[in-house]
Design a protein around this motif. Structure first.
Motif, PDB file in Angstrom:
ATOM      1  N   LEU A  36       0.821  -1.204   0.000  1.00 34.87           N
ATOM      2  CA  LEU A  36       0.000   0.000   0.000  1.00 34.87           C
ATOM      3  C   LEU A  36       0.860   1.262   0.000  1.00 34.87           C
ATOM      4  O   LEU A  36       0.367   2.353   0.216  1.00 34.87           O
ATOM      5  CB  LEU A  36      -0.918   0.020   1.224  1.00 34.87           C
ATOM      6  N   VAL A  76      12.700  -0.719   2.013  1.00 35.15           N
ATOM      7  CA  VAL A  76      12.331  -0.640   3.428  1.00 35.15           C
ATOM      8  C   VAL A  76      11.113  -1.532   3.670  1.00 35.15           C
ATOM      9  O   VAL A  76      11.050  -2.299   4.642  1.00 35.15           O
ATOM     10  CB  VAL A  76      12.015   0.814   3.840  1.00 35.15           C
ATOM     11  N   LEU A  80      10.814  -4.985   5.939  1.00 36.70           N
ATOM     12  CA  LEU A  80       9.796  -5.177   6.973  1.00 36.70           C
ATOM     13  C   LEU A  80       8.967  -6.425   6.717  1.00 36.70           C
ATOM     14  O   LEU A  80       8.730  -7.220   7.626  1.00 36.70           O
ATOM     15  CB  LEU A  80       8.874  -3.955   7.034  1.00 36.70           C
ATOM     16  N   LEU A  85       8.813  -9.954   8.659  1.00 33.63           N
ATOM     17  CA  LEU A  85       7.473 -10.547   8.660  1.00 33.63           C
ATOM     18  C   LEU A  85       6.409  -9.632   9.264  1.00 33.63           C
ATOM     19  O   LEU A  85       5.501 -10.087   9.959  1.00 33.63           O
ATOM     20  CB  LEU A  85       7.491 -11.886   9.396  1.00 33.63           C
ATOM     21  N   ALA A  86       6.530  -8.318   9.010  1.00 34.13           N
ATOM     22  CA  ALA A  86       5.546  -7.375   9.549  1.00 34.13           C
ATOM     23  C   ALA A  86       4.291  -7.381   8.678  1.00 34.13           C
ATOM     24  O   ALA A  86       4.324  -7.778   7.515  1.00 34.13           O
ATOM     25  CB  ALA A  86       6.148  -5.969   9.583  1.00 34.13           C
ATOM     26  N   ASN A  87       3.200  -6.942   9.270  1.00 39.15           N
ATOM     27  CA  ASN A  87       1.920  -6.857   8.565  1.00 39.15           C
ATOM     28  C   ASN A  87       2.058  -5.985   7.317  1.00 39.15           C
ATOM     29  O   ASN A  87       2.563  -4.873   7.368  1.00 39.15           O
ATOM     30  CB  ASN A  87       0.901  -6.256   9.541  1.00 39.15           C
ATOM     31  N   VAL A  89      -0.262  -4.570   5.310  1.00 37.17           N
ATOM     32  CA  VAL A  89      -1.114  -3.379   5.232  1.00 37.17           C
ATOM     33  C   VAL A  89      -0.467  -2.229   6.008  1.00 37.17           C
ATOM     34  O   VAL A  89      -0.282  -1.125   5.495  1.00 37.17           O
ATOM     35  CB  VAL A  89      -2.530  -3.677   5.764  1.00 37.17           C
ATOM     36  N   ALA A  90      -0.080  -2.520   7.239  1.00 37.30           N
ATOM     37  CA  ALA A  90       0.505  -1.477   8.077  1.00 37.30           C
ATOM     38  C   ALA A  90       1.837  -0.997   7.515  1.00 37.30           C
ATOM     39  O   ALA A  90       2.131   0.204   7.509  1.00 37.30           O
ATOM     40  CB  ALA A  90       0.685  -1.993   9.501  1.00 37.30           C
ATOM     41  N   SER A  91       2.659  -1.927   7.007  1.00 42.10           N
ATOM     42  CA  SER A  91       3.964  -1.533   6.477  1.00 42.10           C
ATOM     43  C   SER A  91       3.811  -0.646   5.244  1.00 42.10           C
ATOM     44  O   SER A  91       4.559   0.308   5.057  1.00 42.10           O
ATOM     45  CB  SER A  91       4.785  -2.771   6.108  1.00 42.10           C
ATOM     46  N   LEU A  93       1.252   1.319   4.585  1.00 43.24           N
ATOM     47  CA  LEU A  93       0.806   2.630   5.061  1.00 43.24           C
ATOM     48  C   LEU A  93       1.977   3.432   5.589  1.00 43.24           C
ATOM     49  O   LEU A  93       2.111   4.629   5.321  1.00 43.24           O
ATOM     50  CB  LEU A  93      -0.185   2.451   6.205  1.00 43.24           C
ATOM     51  N   ALA A  94       2.856   2.746   6.341  1.00 40.98           N
ATOM     52  CA  ALA A  94       4.024   3.427   6.898  1.00 40.98           C
ATOM     53  C   ALA A  94       4.898   3.965   5.774  1.00 40.98           C
ATOM     54  O   ALA A  94       5.406   5.082   5.853  1.00 40.98           O
ATOM     55  CB  ALA A  94       4.819   2.468   7.776  1.00 40.98           C
ATOM     56  N   LEU A  95       5.047   3.162   4.710  1.00 37.74           N
ATOM     57  CA  LEU A  95       5.869   3.604   3.584  1.00 37.74           C
ATOM     58  C   LEU A  95       5.278   4.850   2.931  1.00 37.74           C
ATOM     59  O   LEU A  95       6.002   5.788   2.571  1.00 37.74           O
ATOM     60  CB  LEU A  95       5.988   2.467   2.560  1.00 37.74           C
ATOM     61  N   MET A  97       3.351   7.138   4.394  1.00 36.60           N
ATOM     62  CA  MET A  97       3.540   8.287   5.284  1.00 36.60           C
ATOM     63  C   MET A  97       4.989   8.756   5.260  1.00 36.60           C
ATOM     64  O   MET A  97       5.273   9.949   5.181  1.00 36.60           O
ATOM     65  CB  MET A  97       3.168   7.903   6.714  1.00 36.60           C
ATOM     66  N   PHE A  98       5.903   7.788   5.308  1.00 39.53           N
ATOM     67  CA  PHE A  98       7.322   8.116   5.323  1.00 39.53           C
ATOM     68  C   PHE A  98       7.727   8.796   4.012  1.00 39.53           C
ATOM     69  O   PHE A  98       8.420   9.823   4.025  1.00 39.53           O
ATOM     70  CB  PHE A  98       8.129   6.835   5.531  1.00 39.53           C
TER      71      PHE A  98
ATOM     72  N   TRP B  88      -9.844  -2.449   8.098  1.00 39.76           N
ATOM     73  CA  TRP B  88      -8.891  -1.349   7.978  1.00 39.76           C
ATOM     74  C   TRP B  88      -9.561  -0.065   7.555  1.00 39.76           C
ATOM     75  O   TRP B  88      -9.704   0.214   6.369  1.00 39.76           O
ATOM     76  CB  TRP B  88      -7.795  -1.722   6.976  1.00 39.76           C
ATOM     77  N   PHE B 293      -1.179   1.917  16.423  1.00 41.12           N
ATOM     78  CA  PHE B 293      -0.173   0.852  16.402  1.00 41.12           C
ATOM     79  C   PHE B 293       0.832   0.998  17.533  1.00 41.12           C
ATOM     80  O   PHE B 293       1.196   0.025  18.171  1.00 41.12           O
ATOM     81  CB  PHE B 293       0.558   0.828  15.062  1.00 41.12           C
ATOM     82  N   GLY B 335       6.673   8.562  10.304  1.00 40.35           N
ATOM     83  CA  GLY B 335       6.812   7.422   9.404  1.00 40.35           C
ATOM     84  C   GLY B 335       7.873   6.454   9.898  1.00 40.35           C
ATOM     85  O   GLY B 335       7.665   5.239   9.934  1.00 40.35           O
ATOM     86  N   LEU B 338       6.734   4.347  12.862  1.00 43.93           N
ATOM     87  CA  LEU B 338       5.896   3.213  12.483  1.00 43.93           C
ATOM     88  C   LEU B 338       6.744   2.092  11.879  1.00 43.93           C
ATOM     89  O   LEU B 338       6.520   0.914  12.167  1.00 43.93           O
ATOM     90  CB  LEU B 338       4.816   3.685  11.503  1.00 43.93           C
ATOM     91  N   PHE B 339       7.746   2.467  11.074  1.00 42.85           N
ATOM     92  CA  PHE B 339       8.655   1.454  10.522  1.00 42.85           C
ATOM     93  C   PHE B 339       9.311   0.642  11.640  1.00 42.85           C
ATOM     94  O   PHE B 339       9.288  -0.586  11.633  1.00 42.85           O
ATOM     95  CB  PHE B 339       9.783   2.121   9.717  1.00 42.85           C
ATOM     96  N   LEU B 342       6.896  -1.636  13.538  1.00 38.94           N
ATOM     97  CA  LEU B 342       6.500  -2.842  12.811  1.00 38.94           C
ATOM     98  C   LEU B 342       7.659  -3.826  12.741  1.00 38.94           C
ATOM     99  O   LEU B 342       7.477  -5.035  12.816  1.00 38.94           O
ATOM    100  CB  LEU B 342       6.029  -2.470  11.400  1.00 38.94           C
ATOM    101  N   ARG B 349       6.316 -11.852  18.316  1.00 33.73           N
ATOM    102  CA  ARG B 349       5.662 -13.015  17.713  1.00 33.73           C
ATOM    103  C   ARG B 349       6.616 -14.185  17.461  1.00 33.73           C
ATOM    104  O   ARG B 349       6.174 -15.296  17.208  1.00 33.73           O
ATOM    105  CB  ARG B 349       4.987 -12.603  16.408  1.00 33.73           C
TER     106      ARG B 349
END
Lengths: 295, 358
Positions: A36, A76, A80, A85-87, A89-91, A93-95, A97-98, B88, B293, B335, B338-339, B342, B349
Motif C-alpha cells: 500500500l 524498506v 519489513l 514478517l511485519a503486517n 497493510v501497516a507496512s 501505510l508506513a511507507l 507516510m514516510f 482497515w 499501532f 513514518g 511506524l517502521f 512494525l 511473535r
C-alpha cells in the motif's frame, strides 16, 4: 467541439503515471504481496526525478533516478515484510507516510523551479508515454509466457507449494517489490517532470491509491491495467475540460470526479468478482500473506 | 544460522518493550538525519522531545499537549478496534473532516441565536457525519465486497474537496471580506468549545477522549462484542462458527471509528481550529493510525502513544521556530516510528534462536 487530436495526447499524459504505478503494483500483487506504499514511492520518485532532471538538464536521467529512488524506498517495505514478517497493510501505510514526509522534507529547496523541457516523441507523445504503453504487452508476455513469470505467479498463488518446489519465495517477492518501486517512481516522476513541470508538496494527490484500485479493476491482468488507466485518464481530462469550459458546478466538486470514479469502478468490479461464478479467480491466492518457512 | 521460531502466545514483555525500543531507534535515526542535514542532532532531539514539556517556554507549549493529543486519542481508540478485527479504516481523516463540517453547519444554521442545546446538537451532528461517511465503505464492502481500505482512503480526498467547497461556498462567512472559510465558532458562545480548565488546554474533546479510552477498554475486555472482535481478528473461521457475522462487525467497527473521528472533527472545528477552511483536515486521521499501532491497539497504550505523538507535533513546531527545521520533519519522524515499531514487532511473535530447530 472536443478536438480528438488534442484530447488523445491529454488522455495519454493523464493516464501514464497511473499506468506505470499500477503495472508495477500488478507484478507485486501477482507475487502475493500487497504494497500500500505506492503513493509514498510515487512521491519520492517525483522528487528524485525532478531534482535530477533539474540538476542535469536531462529529463530522461530524471526518470532513471526516479526508478532507482522508488526501488530504494521500496526496500524498506521489503525488509519489513519479507525479513521481519511485519503486517503488509501497516507496512505499506508506513511507507506512504514516510515517503510523503521525506519528499516534503527534501523538496523545499526545489519549490518554484521549472523542469527542463521534454522534447515530443513520435505522434507528439513523449518517449516515456511510449515506454508505458510498451510495458503493457511486455508485462503480459512476462507473466503468461515466460518461466520466471510462471514462478512469480506460483509464488503469489500458493507460497507454500512454490517453496516446496524449491523456488526462493522471499527473493522473488523482494525482486517484485523492487520492480514495483521503480515503476511507481517513474510514474511519480512523470507527474513532476512531464505534467506539472514543477515540484509541489503532495503533488501525487492520491494517484498511488488510484493505481492500487486499478489493479483490482484489472482483475490482475496487464491489459486490464491499461483499460483502467485510460478510464481514469478520461475522467481526469473530462473533468479538466468541464472546468475550463466554465460549467456552473463548483471547481471543488468537479475535481472529486477521479476519486468518485475510482470508487464506482472498484464497487462495480468487486461486485462482479463477488457474484460471478468465477469468483475470486483474479486475485492471487497468497495476496497479503507473509511467508515463513518452518522447514 | 539465525532461526525464527513462532511463539505460541505473543510475549507480553516484548509487547511493552518494543514500542519503547521503537521510540529510541527513531530518536537515534532522526538524530543521524539531522546531522546529515546539518543541524545539531542533540539540540534537535531535545527541542522536539524535552523542551515542550520542561524547556524555557514550557508553560506556553504544555497546554498544547492535550489540545493535540485529544483528537489523536479519540480517533485512534476507534481505529484500534477495527484493526483488531482486521477491518482497515484508513479514511479517518475524511470522517474527521465531514464530522467537523456537519457539526459546524448546525452551529452556522442557528447563528446568531444563543441556545443551550446548540453545542450538544453540534456534537451529535459531528458524530453522525463521521459515522455516515464511514458507513459508505462499510456498506460497499458488505454489499459488493469492495475493499474498505481503498474506498475509505478515496473518501479522504473527496472529503477534502467537500471542505474546500464548503469554505468557498455554502459555509463561507458572509462577513469575511471575501476570504474563504466559515464564521469563527470561537466567537459564538453557544457553539464554542473553550478551554475548560485554564492553562491545561483541556476542552470538551479531551474529556471525550478520556471517556473513549475507558469505553473502548470496557468494550474490548468486558463486553461480548469486544470478544467477537478479538476472535474475528485472531481466527476468522473460528469466529464465524461461533456465530459472529462479519458484516455486523464491519458495520460496527467502521461506524464506531467514523463516529469517534467525526467527534474529534467537531471538537476541533468548534475549538482550536475555530472554523471550517479548505485546509481543515490537518492529518490527525493519519497520525492516529500510528498512535493506534504504537499503543499496541490497547486503550491504555493508545493514551500514552497519543501523548507522545502530540509531543512530536508541538516539538516539531518549536524546532521550526527556534532551529528553522522544516515542518515535514515531524512527518518523517512519524513514518520512521511506524517502521521501527512494525520491525521490532517481530520480537513479540517470534523467538530468535541460533542453530537448527529440533
Amino acid at each position: 467541439m472536443i478536438d480528438l487530436t488534442t484530447l488523445i495526447p491529454m488522455l495519454m499524459a493523464a493516464s501514464t503515471p497511473i499506468l506505470f504505478a499500477a503495472l508495477g503494483e500488478l507484478i507485486v500483487e501477482r507475487a502475493g504481496v500487497l504494497n500500500l506504499g505506492v503513493e509514498g514511492m510515487m512521491i519520492v520518485g517525483a522528487l528524485a526525478g525532478f531534482a535530477t532532471a533539474v540538476a542535469t538538464g536531462n529529463p530522461y536521467l530524471g526518470f532513471v533516478a526516479a526508478a532507482v529512488a522508488g526501488a530504494a524506498v521500496s526496500m524498506v517495505f521489503a525488509l519489513l515484510t519479507q525479513v521481519l514478517l511485519a503486517n503488509q497493510v501497516a507496512s505499506g501505510l508506513a511507507l506512504t507516510m514516510f515517503g510523503l514526509g521525506l519528499a516534503a522534507l527534501f523538496g523545499k529547496a526545489y519549490e518554484g523551479i521549472k523542469a527542463p523541457a521534454m522534447g515530443p516523441g513520435p505522434l507528439g507523445l513523449n518517449w516515456i508515454v511510449w515506454l508505458g504503453l510498451a510495458s503493457v504487452p511486455a508485462i503480459w508476455w512476462f507473466l503468461n509466457r515466460t518461466r520466471p513469470g510462471l514462478i512469480l505467479r506460483g509464488v503469489g498463488e500458493n507460497h507454500d507449494a512454490a517453496h516446496g518446489l524449491g523456488h526462493p519465495v522471499r527473493r522473488v517477492r523482494t525482486g517484485a517489490i523492487a520492480f514495483g518501486g521503480a515503476m511507481a517512481g517513474i510514474g511519480g516522476a512523470f507527474i513532476s517532470i512531464a505534467i506539472v513541470l514543477q515540484w509541489t508538496e503532495g503533488m501525487t494527490a492520491g494517484a498511488g491509491w488510484i493505481a492500487l484500485a486499478i489493479v483490482v479493476f484489472s482483475n490482475w491482468t496487464a491489459p486490464g491495467v491499461l483499460a483502467g488507466a485510460w478510464l481514469f485518464g478520461g475522467v481526469t481530462v473530462l473533468q479538466l475540460r468541464l472546468q475550463a469550459a466554465g460549467v456552473a458546478v463548483p471547481v471543488q466538486l468537479l475535481s472529486m470526479a477521479p476519486y468518485l470514479a475510482t470508487i464506482l469502478v472498484l464497487v462495480l468490479i468487486s461486485a462482479r468478482q463477488k457474484f460471478s461464478r468465477r469468483a475470486g479467480l483474479g486475485a492471487p491466492g497468497s495476496l497479503g500473506q507473509n511467508f515463513h518457512a518452518l522447514r | 544460522m539465525m532461526m525464527l521460531i513462532p511463539r505460541t502466545e505473543t510475549s507480553t514483555g516484548w509487547q511493552i518493550a518494543t514500542p519503547i525500543m521503537a521510540v529510541l531507534a527513531t530518536m537515534i535515526t532522526g538524530g543521524l538525519l539531522f546531522a546529515i542535514m546539518g543541524y545539531d542532532p542533540v539540540a534537535a532531539i531535545r527541542t522536539i522531545f524535552w523542551d515542550p514539556l520542561f524547556g524555557p517556554a514550557a508553560s506556553y507549549s504544555r497546554p498544547q499537549l492535550l489540545v493535540k493529543a485529544g483528537p489523536l486519542i479519540l480517533i485512534a481508540s476507534g481505529l484500534a478496534i477495527g484493526f483488531r478485527a482486521g477491518i482497515w479504516n484508513i479514511g479517518a481523516e475524511g470522517q474527521y473532516i465531514i464530522g467537523g463540517i456537519c457539526g459546524a453547519a448546525v452551529a452556522l444554521a442557528a447563528y446568531p441565536g444563543e441556545h443551550w442545546w446548540l453545542f450538544p446538537a453540534m456534537i451529535a451532528a459531528g458524530a453522525f457525519g463521521g459515522w455516515a461517511w464511514a458507513m459508505i465503505p462499510a456498506m460497499l464492502r458488505n454489499r459488493f465486497g469492495a475493499s474498505e481500505i481503498l474506498v475509505s482512503l478515496m473518501l479522504v480526498y473527496v472529503a477534502q474537496k467537500v471542505a474546500a467547497w464548503m469554505a468557498f461556498g455554502p459555509l463561507k462567512n458572509p462577513e469575511g471580506f471575501g476570504f474563504p472559510g466559515s464564521r469563527n465558532l470561537q466567537q459564538y458562545p453557544s457553539a464554542s468549545n473553550p478551554e475548560l480548565i485554564a492553562g491545561t488546554g483541556a476542552h470538551w474533546g479531551v474529556f471525550a477522549a478520556a471517556l473513549a479510552v475507558l469505553a473502548t477498554w470496557v468494550l474490548m475486555s468486558r463486553h461480548i462484542r469486544g470478544f467477537h472482535i478479538r476472535a474475528a481478528g485472531l481466527a476468522p473461521r473460528a469466529a464465524r462458527f461461533a456465530g459472529v457475522r462479519p458484516e455486523t462487525l464491519v458495520a460496527f467497527c467502521l461506524g464506531l471509528s467514523g463516529a469517534l473521528a467525526g467527534l474529534a472533527g467537531i471538537f476541533e472545528a468548534a475549538g482550536p481550529a475555530g472554523q471550517i477552511t479548505d485546509s481543515f483536515g490537518s492529518g490527525y486521521g493519519f497520525t492516529a493510525i500510528i498512535v493506534a499501532f504504537l499503543g499496541r491497539l490497547n486503550p491504555v497504550g493508545i493514551l500514552l502513544a497519543g501523548l507522545l505523538l502530540a509531543l512530536t507535533y508541538i516539538g516539531g513546531e518549536l524546532a521550526q521556530l527556534t532551529m528553522q527545521l522544516p515542518a515535514a520533519t515531524v512527518q518523517v519522524f512519524q513514518g520512521m516510528l511506524l517502521f521501527f515499531l512494525l520491525g521490532f514487532d517481530l520480537l513479540t511473535r517470534f523467538r530468535i534462536t541460533r542453530g537448527v530447530p529440533a
